[in-house]
Design a protein around this motif. Structure first.
Motif, PDB file in Angstrom:
ATOM      1  N   GLN A 137       0.790  -1.222  -0.040  1.00  0.00           N
ATOM      2  CA  GLN A 137       0.080  -0.060  -0.048  1.00  0.00           C
ATOM      3  C   GLN A 137       0.766   1.246   0.002  1.00  0.00           C
ATOM      4  O   GLN A 137       2.151   1.060   0.360  1.00  0.00           O
ATOM      5  N   THR A 138       0.361   2.445  -0.118  1.00  0.00           N
ATOM      6  CA  THR A 138       1.048   3.416  -0.172  1.00  0.00           C
ATOM      7  C   THR A 138       0.578   4.366   1.127  1.00  0.00           C
ATOM      8  O   THR A 138      -0.656   4.208   1.501  1.00  0.00           O
ATOM      9  N   ALA A 161       5.739  -0.717   2.609  1.00  0.00           N
ATOM     10  CA  ALA A 161       4.963   0.341   1.702  1.00  0.00           C
ATOM     11  C   ALA A 161       5.302   0.043   0.048  1.00  0.00           C
ATOM     12  O   ALA A 161       6.652   0.354  -0.097  1.00  0.00           O
ATOM     13  N   LYS A 162       4.514   0.213  -0.695  1.00  0.00           N
ATOM     14  CA  LYS A 162       4.716   0.362  -1.968  1.00  0.00           C
ATOM     15  C   LYS A 162       5.538   1.883  -2.506  1.00  0.00           C
ATOM     16  O   LYS A 162       6.483   2.130  -3.204  1.00  0.00           O
ATOM     17  N   SER A 163       4.925   2.836  -1.613  1.00  0.00           N
ATOM     18  CA  SER A 163       5.564   4.107  -1.796  1.00  0.00           C
ATOM     19  C   SER A 163       5.212   4.911  -0.487  1.00  0.00           C
ATOM     20  O   SER A 163       3.868   4.850   0.031  1.00  0.00           O
ATOM     21  N   ASP A 183       9.608   8.578  -0.614  1.00  0.00           N
ATOM     22  CA  ASP A 183      10.039   8.353  -1.969  1.00  0.00           C
ATOM     23  C   ASP A 183       9.577   9.777  -2.735  1.00  0.00           C
ATOM     24  O   ASP A 183      10.051   9.964  -3.751  1.00  0.00           O
ATOM     25  N   THR A 201       0.528   9.173  -7.519  1.00  0.00           N
ATOM     26  CA  THR A 201      -0.328   7.994  -7.400  1.00  0.00           C
ATOM     27  C   THR A 201      -1.301   7.466  -8.475  1.00  0.00           C
ATOM     28  O   THR A 201      -2.159   6.679  -8.422  1.00  0.00           O
ATOM     29  N   VAL A 206      -3.683   7.764  -1.903  1.00  0.00           N
ATOM     30  CA  VAL A 206      -3.135   7.146  -0.859  1.00  0.00           C
ATOM     31  C   VAL A 206      -4.035   6.357  -0.198  1.00  0.00           C
ATOM     32  O   VAL A 206      -5.060   6.499   0.007  1.00  0.00           O
TER      33      VAL A 206
END
Length: 322
Positions: A137-138, A161-163, A183, A201, A206
């Protein structure tokens, strides 16, 4: 013992009694303290839940060595190196329930250890337990250049976390966030920041925002959060009141949640510490979680340290060394 106490003339160093540990408590000889915003508020007489007012020993975060344990304590013994987030810690000794105490990793200094307890339990609870974060997840941390925010960025990153997105209104501090897992960084004083988050995104928004600011960013948070995303209200550095767009809240079907330790029971705090320790003790010991120390002051100079925090001149933590 010497302690930093709120008097009728303001905060001052005074003599205070060293309390022996009762059932479930430990007595710790304090080696270092981390400063937090709540310390500033309480130094002016503000209450923090049931705590505060004249005669209060200030301080909320510490590290040190267990000097004695009370009846019923099984997890700690005399001589253990420990850290914790609890009241009345700007003193040579703190007597605290064992539920507030965590072990210091081998090789970590007392000064470094004093930087982590508040952030570890606050951000793990906000991200994992309340925010229901899942790997991939972001996550966005509003107010990411604070000590707790810096740690929140890293916790999100080490948990998969993805970002990770962070906000700071200070250009210099914002540029440093990349060193701590961020990031993508935005200026939350820029009206266009929600659009930049949406662009980052791919117009989705998010999954989770951990908000330490509130105030003027509340509606922007909802714009930047995905449909059925989550916003966890941790702090209110930007103000406790603002216009709330209830239609936007409904339109994006957002889960808006508030957290505080002021109304937690000891059992709840113990469980929060247990969960944080289970997930983060390894990364902490391995050096995957780090905290920049802006300046270390001798304990006798606590007033100067508090003044620096009040002027908002720091990045990371201000520490008192005993």
């Amino acid at each position: 013992m010497r302690a930093y106490i709120l008097t009728e003339q303001g905060p001052a160093m005074r003599d205070a009694a060293k309390a022996p540990p009762k059932h479930g408590q430990v007595l710790v000889k304090v080696a270092a303290n981390g400063l937090n915003r709540i310390d500033l508020a309480m130094s002016t007489g503000a209450l923090h839940g049931a705590r505060g007012g004249l005669g209060t020993v200030l301080g909320s975060e510490w590290s040190g060595t267990v000097e004695a344990v009370g009846p019923g304590v099984t997890g700690f013994k005399e001589g253990d190196r420990v850290m914790g987030a609890s009241a009345s810690s700007f003193a040579e000794y703190v007597t605290v329930h064992a539920a507030h105490v965590l072990a210091i990793p081998d090789g970590m200094s007392f000064e470094d250890a004093a930087c982590f307890p508040v952030g570890l339990r606050t951000m793990h609870d906000a991200i994992v337990t309340v925010g229901r974060f899942q790997p991939g997840q972001t996550v966005m941390i509003q107010g990411a250049s604070s000590g707790v925010g810096i740690l929140g960025l890293q916790i999100a990153k080490v948990l998969g976390a993805k970002s990770v997105i962070g906000s700071s209104m200070n250009t210099e501090r914002r540029a440093k966030l990349a060193d701590y897992g961020c990031d993508f960084a935005v200026d939350s004083n820029d009206d266009a920041w929600p659009d930049k988050v949406l662009e980052h995104t791919n117009s989705v928004g998010v999954d989770l925002i951990v908000d330490q600011v509130s105030g003027h960013v509340v509606n922007g948070n909802m714009r930047a959060t995905k449909l059925e995303g989550r916003i966890v209200n941790v702090g209110r550095l930007g103000g406790t009141r603002s216009e709330f767009n209830a239609d936007l809240h409904a339109l994006r079907r957002i889960h808006y949640l508030g957290v505080t330790f002021r109304t937690r029971t000891l059992d709840e705090i113990a469980e929060i510490n247990r969960r944080a320790d289970a997930d983060l003790a390894g990364p902490l010991a391995e050096g995957k979680l780090k905290m920049p120390i802006d300046e270390i002051f001798p304990f006798a100079q606590v007033e100067q340290a508090m003044g620096k925090m009040a002027r908002n001149q720091h990045f990371g933590k201000i520490v008192l060394k005993h």
